[in-house]
Write an enzyme that holds these catalytic residues in place. Structure first.
Site, PDB file in Angstrom:
ATOM      1  N   SER A 184      -7.587   6.398   4.535  1.00  0.00           N
ATOM      2  CA  SER A 184      -7.709   5.782   3.201  1.00  0.00           C
ATOM      3  C   SER A 184      -7.980   4.292   3.299  1.00  0.00           C
ATOM      4  O   SER A 184      -8.439   3.683   2.335  1.00  0.00           O
ATOM      5  CB  SER A 184      -6.420   5.935   2.402  1.00  0.00           C
ATOM      6  OG  SER A 184      -6.128   7.238   2.186  1.00  0.00           O
ATOM      7  N   ASP A 256       9.867   3.636  -7.737  1.00  0.00           N
ATOM      8  CA  ASP A 256       8.784   4.247  -8.504  1.00  0.00           C
ATOM      9  C   ASP A 256       7.774   3.148  -8.864  1.00  0.00           C
ATOM     10  O   ASP A 256       8.136   2.164  -9.515  1.00  0.00           O
ATOM     11  CB  ASP A 256       9.386   4.871  -9.773  1.00  0.00           C
ATOM     12  CG  ASP A 256       8.345   5.622 -10.587  1.00  0.00           C
ATOM     13  OD1 ASP A 256       7.126   5.337 -10.429  1.00  0.00           O
ATOM     14  OD2 ASP A 256       8.732   6.488 -11.380  1.00  0.00           O
ATOM     15  N   ASP A 272      -2.934   3.303  -5.217  1.00  0.00           N
ATOM     16  CA  ASP A 272      -3.636   4.520  -4.777  1.00  0.00           C
ATOM     17  C   ASP A 272      -2.771   5.751  -5.070  1.00  0.00           C
ATOM     18  O   ASP A 272      -2.825   6.741  -4.356  1.00  0.00           O
ATOM     19  CB  ASP A 272      -3.913   4.384  -3.260  1.00  0.00           C
ATOM     20  CG  ASP A 272      -4.851   5.452  -2.727  1.00  0.00           C
ATOM     21  OD1 ASP A 272      -5.618   6.031  -3.507  1.00  0.00           O
ATOM     22  OD2 ASP A 272      -4.806   5.716  -1.510  1.00  0.00           O
ATOM     23  N   LYS A 301      -8.197   8.955 -10.307  1.00  0.00           N
ATOM     24  CA  LYS A 301      -8.553  10.293  -9.806  1.00  0.00           C
ATOM     25  C   LYS A 301      -9.192  11.086 -10.948  1.00  0.00           C
ATOM     26  O   LYS A 301      -8.751  10.990 -12.097  1.00  0.00           O
ATOM     27  CB  LYS A 301      -7.298  11.031  -9.305  1.00  0.00           C
ATOM     28  CG  LYS A 301      -6.378  10.181  -8.435  1.00  0.00           C
ATOM     29  CD  LYS A 301      -6.953   9.881  -7.069  1.00  0.00           C
ATOM     30  CE  LYS A 301      -6.083   8.868  -6.341  1.00  0.00           C
ATOM     31  NZ  LYS A 301      -6.627   8.416  -5.075  1.00  0.00           N
TER      32      LYS A 301
HETATM   33  C1  LIG Z   1      -2.919   8.792  -1.455  1.00  0.00           C
HETATM   34  S1  LIG Z   1      -1.384   8.295  -0.891  1.00  0.00           S
HETATM   35  C2  LIG Z   1      -1.625   6.585  -0.576  1.00  0.00           C
HETATM   36  C3  LIG Z   1      -2.305   6.317   0.708  1.00  0.00           C
HETATM   37  C4  LIG Z   1      -2.317   4.847   1.042  1.00  0.00           C
HETATM   38  N1  LIG Z   1      -3.141   4.078   0.105  1.00  0.00           N
HETATM   39  C5  LIG Z   1      -2.834   4.615   2.442  1.00  0.00           C
HETATM   40  O1  LIG Z   1      -3.915   4.018   2.580  1.00  0.00           O
HETATM   41  O2  LIG Z   1      -2.178   4.995   3.400  1.00  0.00           O
HETATM   42  C6  LIG Z   1      -0.432   8.252  -2.348  1.00  0.00           C
HETATM   43  C7  LIG Z   1       0.977   7.740  -2.159  1.00  0.00           C
HETATM   44  O3  LIG Z   1       1.533   7.539  -3.455  1.00  0.00           O
HETATM   45  C8  LIG Z   1       2.908   7.778  -3.381  1.00  0.00           C
HETATM   46  N2  LIG Z   1       3.414   7.972  -4.749  1.00  0.00           N
HETATM   47  C9  LIG Z   1       3.237   9.020  -5.574  1.00  0.00           C
HETATM   48  N3  LIG Z   1       3.836   8.784  -6.765  1.00  0.00           N
HETATM   49  C10 LIG Z   1       4.397   7.550  -6.658  1.00  0.00           C
HETATM   50  C11 LIG Z   1       5.134   6.734  -7.555  1.00  0.00           C
HETATM   51  N4  LIG Z   1       5.435   7.136  -8.795  1.00  0.00           N
HETATM   52  N5  LIG Z   1       5.540   5.527  -7.118  1.00  0.00           N
HETATM   53  C12 LIG Z   1       5.247   5.090  -5.874  1.00  0.00           C
HETATM   54  N6  LIG Z   1       4.544   5.825  -4.996  1.00  0.00           N
HETATM   55  C13 LIG Z   1       4.138   7.027  -5.382  1.00  0.00           C
HETATM   56  C14 LIG Z   1       3.031   8.973  -2.454  1.00  0.00           C
HETATM   57  O4  LIG Z   1       4.313   9.013  -1.876  1.00  0.00           O
HETATM   58  C15 LIG Z   1       1.912   8.712  -1.456  1.00  0.00           C
HETATM   59  O5  LIG Z   1       2.436   8.084  -0.295  1.00  0.00           O
END
Ligand SMILES: C[S@@+](CC[C@H](N)C(=O)[O-])C[C@H]1O[C@@H](n2cnc3c(N)ncnc32)[C@H](O)[C@@H]1O
Length: 361
Positions: A184, A256, A272, A301
């Site tokens: 990513s 969060d 992301d 998304k």
């Molecule tokens: C697609 S991944 C991100 C990848 C990251 N940008 C990278 O380059 O490694 C999405 C992340 O969002 C986190 N996530 C999902 N809902 C969330 C929330 N409400 N608050 C914080 N993080 C959250 C997940 O735990 C996951 O690690």
């Protein structure tokens, strides 16, 4: 009669067509799109003589969301025995170019043509430089695009460097850095290439800047910012790569991302988190509308139908929040090469000269 050839992600031809249709109507041009699902190419035809060229020059390429690259020109049938001669004849009818780009569609069929384009590359280049239809030293001249749809059909077109993507087919050649914790990472790097002119990188991605990365784990985006010596607050309940934590530049907060509020304003917010675009755009609207950051990059998304309309609604939502707060900013979106079923949104607050890190109450 010339037409525009648009490159897009396969499966997003409808979106690229919809946005061109809408923007050409706004600019007062009659035109229609010809699409084939999954082809990664869209033809945009303006029946009025010279209209396709005028339309191209009136549109700002950076405004296009789903179009990766474009060129103005014509389709040409070429016999297998001699493909080069008819291409040279077609080039004699267009502007002199500074370089030649051999392209195909970004599809499996397109990739299958790599051997042919490789074989043609040298003889074409030599014929074009000999005839002086390509003059490599004059960089301000347009670029010649030769896009092979098949072994016998090629689009001969031109684009202008100040108003097109800087890469053939709009595909940047970026490599995943060996020590980045996820692929990513390329999404953020490509976003910077697209949204920030190279000359601005030192000022806008400067060492010591502060950033918040929402949904940061395992840390691909954080890695990019750490690599530019920024200080990053990484928000995610998931674990961050140890190598990033060892850099001393990352504070990991398990929280969060939707509820997190920074203590101080920051230079960058990036996000992301995989969620509905309406939620991601509300989050972005809150951050920029309340002045919590100076620039932001957030992924929207798009698993639904009517993806173009959804992106426009998200951008309007963000713009409304900025207008309500009386904040001048640019809001733009692009489906980057690294983006799958998503687009990347960038917001930049414009009175940034006076931006100071402030404590938030
Ligand atoms: C697609 S991944 C991100 C990848 C990251 N940008 C990278 O380059 O490694 C999405 C992340 O969002 C986190 N996530 C999902 N809902 C969330 C929330 N409400 N608050 C914080 N993080 C959250 C997940 O735990 C996951 O690690």
């Amino acid at each position: 009669m010339q037409e525009l050839l648009l490159h897009c992600r396969p499966g997003f031809e409808g979106e690229a067509a919809a946005e061109m249709q809408e923007l050409s109507a706004i600019k007062g041009f009659a035109g229609y799109a010809v699409t084939k699902e999954g082809s990664a190419l869209v033809r945009f035809v303006c029946p009025g003589e010279g209209d396709a060229e005028r339309l191209m020059h009136k549109l700002d390429f950076r405004q296009l969301i789903f179009v990766r690259q474009w060129a103005l020109g014509n389709w040409l049938e070429v016999p297998v025995e001699d493909r080069i001669a008819p291409i040279i004849t077609a080039c004699s009818k267009g502007p002199i170019a500074s370089c030649m780009w051999l392209e195909t569609a970004d599809t499996n069929d397109g990739k299958a043509m790599a051997a042919l384009t490789k074989k043609l590359s040298k003889p074409l280049e030599s014929a074009l430089t000999k005839t002086r239809f390509v003059r490599p030293t004059k960089t301000e001249m347009p670029r010649l695009h030769l896009c092979f749809e098949s072994g016998t059909r090629v689009f001969v077109g031109w684009s202008w460097a100040h108003n097109a993507a800087p890469w053939p087919m709009g595909i940047p050649r970026l490599k995943v850095p060996r020590d980045a914790p996820s692929r990513s990472t390329l999404k953020l790097e490509e976003a910077w290439h697209h949204f920030i002119p190279r000359d601005d990188w030192d000022a806008r991605l400067a060492p010591g800047m502060t950033a918040v990365d929402l949904g940061a784990a395992p840390g691909g985006w954080t890695w990019q910012m750490v690599n530019r010596h920024m200080k990053v607050i990484a928000i995610d309940n998931g674990p961050m790569a140890q190598s990033l934590m060892d850099s001393g530049q990352v504070e990991h907060i398990q929280a969060d991302g939707y509820l997190y509020k920074p203590n101080k304003t920051v230079h960058w917010m990036v996000c992301d988190i995989v969620d509905k675009p309406a939620r991601s755009s509300s989050l972005l609207a809150r951050w920029v509308g309340r002045g919590w950051c100076r620039e932001a990059i957030v992924n929207f998304k798009l698993p639904m139908k009517r993806r173009y309309q959804e992106v426009i609604q998200c951008m309007e939502h963000v713009q409304d929040a900025l207008d309500e707060a009386g904040i001048k900013a640019t809001v733009s979106c692009k489906q980057l090469y690294s983006d799958r079923e998503e687009v990347t949104c960038h917001v930049r607050i414009l009175h940034a000269g006076s931006f100071k890190i402030q404590t938030l109450s």
